[in-house]
Each structure stands twice: as structure tokens, then as C-alpha cells.
Write an enzyme that holds these catalytic residues in place. Structure first.
Site, PDB file in Angstrom:
ATOM      1  N   HIS A 173       0.825  -1.214   0.000  1.00 40.30           N
ATOM      2  CA  HIS A 173       0.000   0.000   0.000  1.00 40.30           C
ATOM      3  C   HIS A 173       0.858   1.263   0.000  1.00 40.30           C
ATOM      4  O   HIS A 173       0.472   2.303   0.546  1.00 40.30           O
ATOM      5  CB  HIS A 173      -0.968   0.013   1.190  1.00 40.30           C
ATOM      6  N   ASN A 190     -10.388  -3.268   1.827  1.00 39.95           N
ATOM      7  CA  ASN A 190      -9.982  -3.274   0.422  1.00 39.95           C
ATOM      8  C   ASN A 190     -11.202  -3.070  -0.469  1.00 39.95           C
ATOM      9  O   ASN A 190     -12.341  -3.080   0.006  1.00 39.95           O
ATOM     10  CB  ASN A 190      -9.313  -4.606   0.058  1.00 39.95           C
ATOM     11  N   HIS A 213      -4.601   1.010  12.014  1.00 39.66           N
ATOM     12  CA  HIS A 213      -4.421  -0.204  12.812  1.00 39.66           C
ATOM     13  C   HIS A 213      -5.786  -0.815  13.099  1.00 39.66           C
ATOM     14  O   HIS A 213      -6.688  -0.128  13.598  1.00 39.66           O
ATOM     15  CB  HIS A 213      -3.697   0.132  14.119  1.00 39.66           C
TER      16      HIS A 213
END
Length: 701
Positions: free
Chosen positions: A88, A161, A353
Site C-alpha cells: 500500500h 480493500n 491499525h
């Protein structure tokens, strides 16, 4: 409890920003973190008279070590970059707001979801997975869709995603799949691509990847824009409501503009002509007042202990639950309407996170999720220089923080008190624990083993379900993608092995790809996939919104400028952008109908536009047959985009050999013409135009 007060003999650094502004000055003069003053200074605030010449022993002499400005300037430059993300790395982001609909309270006590009308600041980063920061936006790849909610109860990160499943079932394989997908280590090629031996070697040997591979080989792997891209939380989470009742959930982001992708040739052209295609589209749209909009949806399942639904293991991240079995309940709207001020400070330094949770949202035992809970913190320690990355402005919670954490590199807080431990009596016993985040007491029991449940062994039924849920034209695109990707492999055994995987999904698909590779098709029997799920197809039957779409109007000195202005109004009212393309730059005409030329035949390319229109008056121009303009039109036609013309503009299309479905002609850009054009834009593509090509390629049903 608030921190202990300072004693009379204690002081702290003056409250100034990183650029030397006081808090008061910030309130009066804008953001206190922005540059202060009009004069160039050193990092210590010393004004400089010259920054173009190093200090030398005479005009032709050596530079002197005592040149503090030279050393500071070069040293800081040498350390401007931080390690890019392993995955990413290529990303773009925007600020926005999430507003809750208020219908999620029965499922979760998370305030940002359950309180009607509750507004929460967000920061969203979109990204590709495999490529480096310098790679192109439009490569065939999975896209990250990471959302940071700055809630009143702390930050919640939904790190997902644009594909609802992942390559692997267990995080312990994550280094392996990424090593396989990255460029070959001997030559560092190919960049940002899966079309090479190591990737297909891995996914052919780990057939749990098949479902994700099919999504990646579909049009989902090359989205048109971030605006028209779905997002998924991938994993199953657990929600808890105010009464302590729990349900399992999968998160979905539904783009209000619909789901829309590039075609393969268009993606390849964009990678060369405009490698910043997606980030430019997002930034330009926001700047033009066309925000990106999505609705957050919850797919809810009973938390009965089995963690399965309709025979589907909810802890398997390579599986979906079709929406026909569990409808998606929309619970809020996300609007991205503000571009970052500084790419590095915001987009590059944002740290997500999955363990950033709030009351009412919990994790499950999904083995991929469990590993990500460790990995996301661990990677920031290297990238952002220590444990205090949460203090960077883009990562700071928008609520009180009293964490009892101390010191470390880049500590910017100035803590008070003497007892950074609990319990204590020196600082009055604080800070105190309260009714905050409490994990749901789920029973954990079992022998220590390195294995998956038997339900994880089905690797083929869901990819078969996905493939057979698509329309014929989408299936053709998948066959072409597999043929291209496997055709880039050198090892024959790798191609042959993956053909055996395709044979388990669909015989005709396998035969088509095998023929393209010049190899025999295996005779393995396809799996049974059950009922298809039409919601998996991107092709729509009714026009959707056209906000953010770009229409190019080909004009010139003799063009019908009043007609262009007439067409502009309905397009802009629908949220689209009209851009004038002409042989040369400048301004066409005078008065109220004058048109600014935003693109020329040299600077324009078909990939920038969702549709093209030829204005009347162009046909008589000596530039009407310009080869660059003709290529632009032919590419748009080949890429199944709507094309229109009014008046003698139709002659330009005829001269280029352009006719058939999706070619809209009219005497003038009147209401009927504009309405038809807006509807054609809302359908994304003119799929009927592909019929003649499909006839010889589509496998029999």
C-alpha cells in the site's frame, strides 16, 4: 482524572507550534502549524540573507565546515524520506465527514454509528497493494480502502480493500504472498504487476487464493476511480449493543456513484499517459465541488457460537456471504470533500491499525485478522521512527488522551506528575480506569495446533459462484485477463498448473485461456457453485448518478459556442464536468458564450473523459481531421464510452468511422439530446457495442 498540577518550581516549554507560533497567534492567524513569518530562517529561527551560496574561503575556494546553514539544509534534505510502506505504498487520501443514519443502535453501542445525525471526522486513504510509491495508479491490483474515524470515544480504523476477500486464510502466509507478488528480486521487475512467474507460482500452489484472484482478474482489479469503487472490511467483526447483545458483521462501503471500472486497454494507456490518474481524479473532483460519497452498510449474522452462516465459515477471509442471503443494511453516509494540505504530513504519515477499536466493535478469531492486529503497529515503529506515531497531527484522536505512556523517540507531549504507573498514591491515584472498552467474554478453548478448520478447505465453489454471477462481457474480460497474465509467465509448469485451477471453476473459461496460451485444456470437472448472486456484477440496467464524470467537447474557432454553453448547464446540474478541447489553447469567442480551452489535441487523451461530444461547426475546420483528435475519438469508441455530436459534428464521427450503439446525434444540444447523453453516462459504458466482439469469444452458457 486530570494530570497532576505542576509545582511552583516546575515549568514546561512555552506553548508554541512546530513553526514557532504561539497558541494565541494560531487562533488569530490561521493554523499554528503552518509556516510562520515572511522571512527565510534556519530551523532555529535565525533569519537568513542568502540560501543560494555556500560559505567558501574566497569565491573559488573550498566550502567551509562552519557553514551551519549548508549543513542543516543538506542534512534535512538527506533525511526527508521515510521508508515507504511495504504494501500500500502508492496512496492518495482525503478528509471528510461520516454522518450516522441512527438505525444501527440495535446492533452496536458505538456512538458514531448508533446516534442519528452524529457527525464524525474521517480521513480516508486509497492505495494499490503491490507497487512502490512511484508506480502507476491504474495497474491491475487490489485497492486499499482505509478509513480513520475520529470518534468521541477514540479513533476507530476500518482498514479494508475494494475486494471483499483476501488471497490467504492465515496471516502467517502474508509475507509469502507479498514476496511472490512483488517484483522478482534479481531484476526488480515487473513493477506493480501480478503478471509474472512468482505470483502465479504461489497462487497455483495455494488454491485458497483462487477467489481473490478471480476478483482481481475481473474488472474490479482496474477501477475507473475511487469514487466508483466499493469497499469491504474483508473480515468478520463482532458488534455489541447497549444491552450486551452481540451479532457478527461484515462492513461494506457502497459508492453512491455506482461501481464502475476501466477497460484493460484504457488502464494501460492511463498508466503511461497519466500515472496519477486516480489521485488526480479525486483531488480535481473535490476541488471542483464534487465530493466522493459512499454509504456504510452492515451485513449482520447471528452470533450463535458456530460463527457460520448458511454453511459459510465467517472466519474464513477468502469467503463472502452473498447479499441475497444477508442484505446489507445502510447505516451512514461518508462524504470526502477536503483535500490534504500536505501529502507527507497527512497521506504518508497516517497510521492505520485494526486494533484501533471503540466500545461496541470487537474482533473475531479470523486468523488473518489476528495477524494484522500485530503487523499494523509493528510496521509503524520502523516507518515513523518509534512508538509515538499516534502524536502526529493526522493520527491524533479528537478526544482526551491520558495514556500513561512515556518517552520514546519523537515524544512531543510534556507529561506532568511523578507516577507513570498504576495504581499509585503519589499522583492521587490517577489516571483512573472507567467504563470504557471491555472485550466481549467469548470462550476460548482448544488444543494448541497449527491447522485450519475443515471448512477452510473449499477453495473453488465461491470463485465459481463469482464467475457465474457476472454478465457475459465481464466473463470475457476475466478470460482475457487470465490469458494476458499467464501469458507473461515463462515457466510452462506454472501455466499448466493454473489451468487445472481454472478447470475446477468453468470448463469453457479454461478452454478459452488454454487456447490463448497454446496449451491443452485439462479435463478436471468444475465444482458445484449453487445459486448465482447478481449483486456481484458491475453492469447496471438503469442509469445512476454522474457526479464527477468528465465530458470532453471537441470545439474550434468555428464551433457552436452557444450550443456548448447550453449543454454545459444540464451536465453541471447533474454534477458532471464539461471540458472544451480544441486544436490550440486560449479562449474561443467573446461575450457570455466564450469558452476557455482546457485541453488541446496535444494535451488531451481519451482516458481522461467519460464521454466525448463533437460541437457543430467543427467539421468545417481545417483541423477536423487531425490524427490526434481522431485517435482520441476512436479510443473512446473502442472503450465503449458514450459519444455524441450535434449539427455537422456528425460528419467528424462519420469520417472516423464511428457509428452504432451509444453514438448520440442531434440537430442541437437541446433538452432531449442532453437527457439522452446524461442517461448514457449513467450507464457507465455502452456494453451493446461490444456484442460483435463478444460473439466469437464468449463461452457458451
Amino acid at each position: 482524572m486530570p494530570p497532576a498540577k505542576r509545582q511552583p518550581d516546575q515549568a514546561a516549554p512555552k506553548k508554541v507550534s512546530p513553526t514557532g507560533r504561539s497558541e494565541r497567534e494560531g487562533l488569530l492567524g490561521g493554523d499554528p502549524r503552518a509556516q510562520a513569518g515572511d522571512h527565510l530562517t534556519t530551523a532555529q529561527g535565525l533569519r537568513l540573507s542568502d540560501t543560494d551560496h555556500s560559505l567558501k574561503a574566497g569565491p573559488r575556494g573550498p566550502s567551509l565546515l562552519e557553514d551551519h546553514h549548508l549543513r542543516e539544509k543538506i542534512t534535512h534534505f538527506d533525511h526527508e524520506r521515510i521508508p515507504e510502506r511495504v504494501v500500500h505504498a502508492r496512496g492518495a487520501a482525503a478528509h471528510g465527514t461520516f454522518v450516522a443514519y441512527g438505525n444501527a443502535a440495535s446492533a452496536t453501542k458505538a456512538g458514531f454509528l448508533s446516534q442519528k445525525g452524529k457527525e464524525t471526522d474521517v480521513f480516508v486513504r486509497f492505495s494499490t497493494v503491490l507497487g512502490s510509491r512511484g508506480s502507476a495508479d491504474t495497474v491491475r491490483d487490489t485497492r486499499g480502502f482505509a478509513v480513520k474515524f475520529y470518534t468521541d470515544e477514540g479513533n476507530f480504523d476500518l482498514v479494508g480493500n475494494n475486494i471483499p476477500v483476501f488471497f490467504i486464510q492465515d496471516a502467517i502466509k502474508f509475507p509469502d504472498v507479498i514476496h511472490a507478488g512483488k517484483p522478482h528480486p534479481d531484476r526488480e521487475i515487473p513493477q506493480a504487476q501480478s503478471a509474472h512467474d512468482t505470483f502465479w507460482d504461489f497462487v497455483g500452489l495455494h488454491t485458497e487464493a483462487t477467489h481473490h484472484v478471480f476478483w482481481n482478474m475481473s474488472d474490479r482489479g482496474i477501477p475507473r476511480s475511487y469514487r466508483t469503487m466499493e469497499g469491504f472490511g474483508v473480515h468478520t467483526f463482532r458488534l455489541e449493543n447497549g444491552s450486551g447483545e452481540t451479532v457478527l458483521v461484515k462492513f461494506h462501503w457502497k459508492p453512491i456513484a455506482g461501481v464502475h471500472s476501466l477497460v484493460w486497454e484504457e488502464a494501460q494507456i492511463a498508466a503511461g499517459v497519466d500515472p496519477d490518474f486516480h489521485r488526480r481524479d479525486m483531488a480535481d473532483s473535490i476541488e471542483a465541488g464534487a465530493p466522493l460519497e459512499y454509504e456504510l452498510g452492515l451485513q449482520l449474522f447471528p452470533d450463535s457460537g458456530e460463527e457460520t452462516f448458511e454453511g459459510i465459515d465467517l472466519l474464513d477471509p477468502t469467503k463472502i456471504v452473498p447479499e441475497e442471503l444477508a442484505p446489507v443494511q445502510l447505516v451512514g453516509k461518508l462524504t470526502l470533500d477536503r483535500n490534504p494540505t500536505n501529502y507527507f504530513a497527512e497521506t504518508e504519515q497516517v497510521a492505520f491499525h485494526l486494533g484501533n477499536l471503540v466500545p461496541g466493535i470487537h474482533v473475531t478469531n479470523d486468523p488473518l485478522l489476528q495477524g494484522r492486529l500485530f503487523s499494523y503497529v509493528d510496521t509503524q515503529l520502523t516507518r515513523l521512527g518509534g512508538p509515538n506515531f499516534s502524536q502526529l497531527p493526522i493520527n491524533r484522536p479528537h478526544t482526551e488522551v491520558n495514556d500513561n505512556l512515556r518517552d520514546g523517540m519523537h515524544q512531543t507531549a510534556v507529561h506532568t506528575g511523578l507516577a507513570p504507573y498504576l495504581p499509585n498514591t503519589i499522583d492521587g491515584g490517577g489516571p483512573f480506569t472507567t467504563d470504557g472498552y471491555v472485550e466481549v467474554p467469548v470462550l476460548v478453548d482448544g488444543p494448541k495446533v497449527r491447522q485450519n478448520p475443515v471448512s477452510f478447505d473449499d477453495h473453488f465453489s465461491q470463485p465459481a459462484l463469482f464467475y457465474h454471477s457476472l454478465t457475459a462481457v465481464e466473463q470475457v474480460h476475466i478470460a482475457e485477463a487470465f490469458t494476458f497474465e499467464l501469458g507473461k509467465c515463462y515457466e510452462q509448469a506454472i501455466k499448466e498448473r493454473y489451468l487445472t485451477v481454472l478447470a475446477r471453476i468453468d470448463t469453457a473459461l479454461c478452454e478459452t485461456v488454454a487456447a490463448g496460451l497454446g496449451l491443452p485444456a485439462p479435463s478436471d470437472k468444475p465444482v458445484t457453485h449453487g445459486d448465482v448472486s447478481p449483486t456481484l456484477s458491475q453492469i447496471v440496467a438503469a442509469p445512476g448518478p454522474i457526479t464527477g464524470r468528465i465530458v470532453g467537447v471537441v470545439a474550434g474557432p468555428g464551433a457552436d459556442l452557444a450550443g456548448i454553453e447550453k449543454l454545459r448547464k444540464p451536465l453541471e446540474e447533474a454534477g458532471a464536468v464539461l471540458r472544451v478541447i480544441a486544436p490550440q489553447g486560449g479562449i474561443l469567442g467573446k461575450g457570455k458564450n466564450k469558452q476557455v480551452v482546457e485541453r488541446t489535441f496535444v494535451t488531451a487523451r481519451s482516458i481522461e473523459f467519460d464521454a466525448l461530444v463533437i460541437a457543430a461547426g467543427v467539421a468545417e475546420s481545417p483541423d477536423a481531421g487531425d490524427i490526434k483528435a481522431q485517435i482520441m475519438l476512436l479510443e473512446a469508441f473502442r472503450h465503449l464510452k458514450a459519444i455524441g455530436a450535434w449539427g455537422d459534428g456528425a460528419k467528424v464521427l462519420a469520417g472516423a468511422g464511428i457509428s452504432g450503439p451509444g453514438v448520440l446525434l442531434g440537430d442541437s444540444p437541446d433538452e432531449e439530446f442532453a437527457t439522452s447523453f446524461v442517461a448514457a453516462l449513467g450507464l457507465h459504458r455502452v456494453w451493446e457495442r461490444a456484442d460483435s466482439v463478444m460473439a466469437s469469444q464468449v463461452p457458451p452458457a
